[in-house]
Design a protein around this motif. Structure first.
Motif, PDB file in Angstrom:
ATOM      1  N   GLU A  40       0.846  -1.202   0.000  1.00 39.85           N
ATOM      2  CA  GLU A  40       0.000   0.000   0.000  1.00 39.85           C
ATOM      3  C   GLU A  40       0.879   1.249   0.000  1.00 39.85           C
ATOM      4  OE1 GLU A  40      -3.632   0.253   0.331  1.00 39.85           O
ATOM      5  OE2 GLU A  40      -3.491  -1.827  -0.326  1.00 39.85           O
ATOM      6  N   VAL A  41       1.840   1.291   0.918  1.00 38.60           N
ATOM      7  CA  VAL A  41       2.850   2.348   0.981  1.00 38.60           C
ATOM      8  C   VAL A  41       4.191   1.626   0.962  1.00 38.60           C
ATOM      9  CG1 VAL A  41       3.848   4.207   2.368  1.00 38.60           C
ATOM     10  CG2 VAL A  41       1.366   3.872   2.343  1.00 38.60           C
ATOM     11  N   HIS A  42       4.962   1.819  -0.097  1.00 39.95           N
ATOM     12  CA  HIS A  42       6.229   1.108  -0.233  1.00 39.95           C
ATOM     13  C   HIS A  42       7.328   1.863   0.519  1.00 39.95           C
ATOM     14  CE1 HIS A  42       9.809  -0.649  -2.110  1.00 39.95           C
ATOM     15  NE2 HIS A  42       9.038  -1.722  -2.242  1.00 39.95           N
ATOM     16  N   VAL A  43       8.152   1.136   1.253  1.00 41.20           N
ATOM     17  CA  VAL A  43       9.247   1.752   1.993  1.00 41.20           C
ATOM     18  C   VAL A  43      10.217   2.432   1.024  1.00 41.20           C
ATOM     19  CG1 VAL A  43      10.659  -0.362   2.083  1.00 41.20           C
ATOM     20  CG2 VAL A  43      10.955   1.401   3.828  1.00 41.20           C
ATOM     21  N   SER A  44      10.693   3.599   1.428  1.00 43.15           N
ATOM     22  CA  SER A  44      11.601   4.365   0.573  1.00 43.15           C
ATOM     23  C   SER A  44      12.930   4.597   1.280  1.00 43.15           C
ATOM     24  CB  SER A  44      10.975   5.720   0.236  1.00 43.15           C
ATOM     25  OG  SER A  44      10.894   6.518   1.409  1.00 43.15           O
ATOM     26  N   LEU A  45      13.897   5.039   0.534  1.00 41.90           N
ATOM     27  CA  LEU A  45      15.188   5.399   1.106  1.00 41.90           C
ATOM     28  C   LEU A  45      15.011   6.505   2.147  1.00 41.90           C
ATOM     29  CD1 LEU A  45      18.271   5.170   1.197  1.00 41.90           C
ATOM     30  CD2 LEU A  45      18.361   6.794  -0.711  1.00 41.90           C
ATOM     31  N   GLU A  46      14.124   7.442   1.873  1.00 49.44           N
ATOM     32  CA  GLU A  46      13.851   8.522   2.823  1.00 49.44           C
ATOM     33  C   GLU A  46      13.316   7.973   4.142  1.00 49.44           C
ATOM     34  OE1 GLU A  46      12.696   8.592  -0.434  1.00 49.44           O
ATOM     35  OE2 GLU A  46      14.298   9.947  -1.089  1.00 49.44           O
ATOM     36  N   ASP A  47      12.444   6.965   4.069  1.00 52.68           N
ATOM     37  CA  ASP A  47      11.919   6.327   5.291  1.00 52.68           C
ATOM     38  C   ASP A  47      13.061   5.730   6.107  1.00 52.68           C
ATOM     39  OD1 ASP A  47       9.226   6.810   4.542  1.00 52.68           O
ATOM     40  OD2 ASP A  47       9.126   4.900   3.457  1.00 52.68           O
ATOM     41  N   ILE A  48      13.947   5.017   5.429  1.00 54.83           N
ATOM     42  CA  ILE A  48      15.067   4.356   6.104  1.00 54.83           C
ATOM     43  C   ILE A  48      15.978   5.394   6.750  1.00 54.83           C
ATOM     44  CG2 ILE A  48      17.115   2.893   5.763  1.00 54.83           C
ATOM     45  CD1 ILE A  48      14.356   1.434   5.436  1.00 54.83           C
ATOM     46  N   GLU A  49      16.315   6.438   6.017  1.00 58.63           N
ATOM     47  CA  GLU A  49      17.210   7.466   6.542  1.00 58.63           C
ATOM     48  C   GLU A  49      16.575   8.253   7.685  1.00 58.63           C
ATOM     49  OE1 GLU A  49      18.203   9.539   2.918  1.00 58.63           O
ATOM     50  OE2 GLU A  49      19.943   8.214   2.576  1.00 58.63           O
ATOM     51  N   TRP A  50      15.262   8.387   7.682  1.00 58.71           N
ATOM     52  CA  TRP A  50      14.521   9.105   8.725  1.00 58.71           C
ATOM     53  C   TRP A  50      14.545   8.344  10.054  1.00 58.71           C
ATOM     54  CZ3 TRP A  50      10.011   7.050  10.935  1.00 58.71           C
ATOM     55  CH2 TRP A  50       9.301   7.906  11.778  1.00 58.71           C
ATOM     56  N   ALA A  51      14.453   7.032   9.998  1.00 60.19           N
ATOM     57  CA  ALA A  51      14.210   6.211  11.182  1.00 60.19           C
ATOM     58  C   ALA A  51      15.420   6.045  12.092  1.00 60.19           C
ATOM     59  CB  ALA A  51      13.713   4.831  10.753  1.00 60.19           C
ATOM     60  N   ASP A  52      15.132   6.017  13.400  1.00 60.60           N
ATOM     61  CA  ASP A  52      16.120   5.626  14.413  1.00 60.60           C
ATOM     62  C   ASP A  52      15.978   4.126  14.702  1.00 60.60           C
ATOM     63  OD1 ASP A  52      17.043   8.300  14.896  1.00 60.60           O
ATOM     64  OD2 ASP A  52      15.230   8.638  16.091  1.00 60.60           O
ATOM     65  N   TYR A  53      14.726   3.660  14.710  1.00 54.88           N
ATOM     66  CA  TYR A  53      14.403   2.258  14.962  1.00 54.88           C
ATOM     67  C   TYR A  53      13.575   1.758  13.793  1.00 54.88           C
ATOM     68  CZ  TYR A  53      15.691   2.841  19.864  1.00 54.88           C
ATOM     69  OH  TYR A  53      16.368   3.080  21.030  1.00 54.88           O
ATOM     70  N   ILE A  54      13.921   0.578  13.303  1.00 52.92           N
ATOM     71  CA  ILE A  54      13.129  -0.065  12.258  1.00 52.92           C
ATOM     72  C   ILE A  54      12.719  -1.436  12.789  1.00 52.92           C
ATOM     73  CG2 ILE A  54      13.065  -0.958   9.901  1.00 52.92           C
ATOM     74  CD1 ILE A  54      15.289   1.086   9.230  1.00 52.92           C
TER      75      ILE A  54
END
Length: 107
Positions: A40-54
């Motif tokens: 539905e919402v695909h993970v992006s590089l921006e999401d990864i770079e934003w996160a402290d915890y995944i």
């Protein structure tokens, strides 16, 4: 502010549930996405770079994430919750599992 990203396969059931139940935790900013191409919402590089915890729901998600974003995964805490795709959105059992596991893993 802790930035927490929840990932599952399609961003339909498990990760949106986690995002919903932790959305109002003081000091946490949360988001969710999916790893599959048809999410539905695909993970992006921006999401990864934003996160402290995944938080991923399954171990195989961790591997897929590393294959897609390996170089960007250098400072985040990456944790598999080992939650199978057996739950509906906002399932009471899923909420209980998430509430029991996640808070103790965020420092």
């Amino acid at each position: 502010m802790k930035k927490i990203l929840f990932l599952c396969s399609k961003n339909k059931l498990r990760s949106p549930t986690a995002e919903s139940i932790f959305a109002n935790v003081e000091g946490w900013e949360v988001a969710s996405a999916g790893i599959s191409h048809d999410a539905e919402v695909h993970v992006s590089l921006e999401d990864i770079e934003w996160a402290d915890y995944i938080f991923v729901m399954e171990k195989n998600h961790k591997k897929k994430l590393s294959n897609q974003f390996g170089k960007a995964l250098n400072r985040q805490t990456l944790i598999s919750l080992d939650i199978p795709d057996d739950y509906e959105y906002m399932d009471d059992a899923l909420i209980k599992i998430l509430k029991n596991k996640v808070p103790s893993l965020v420092r």
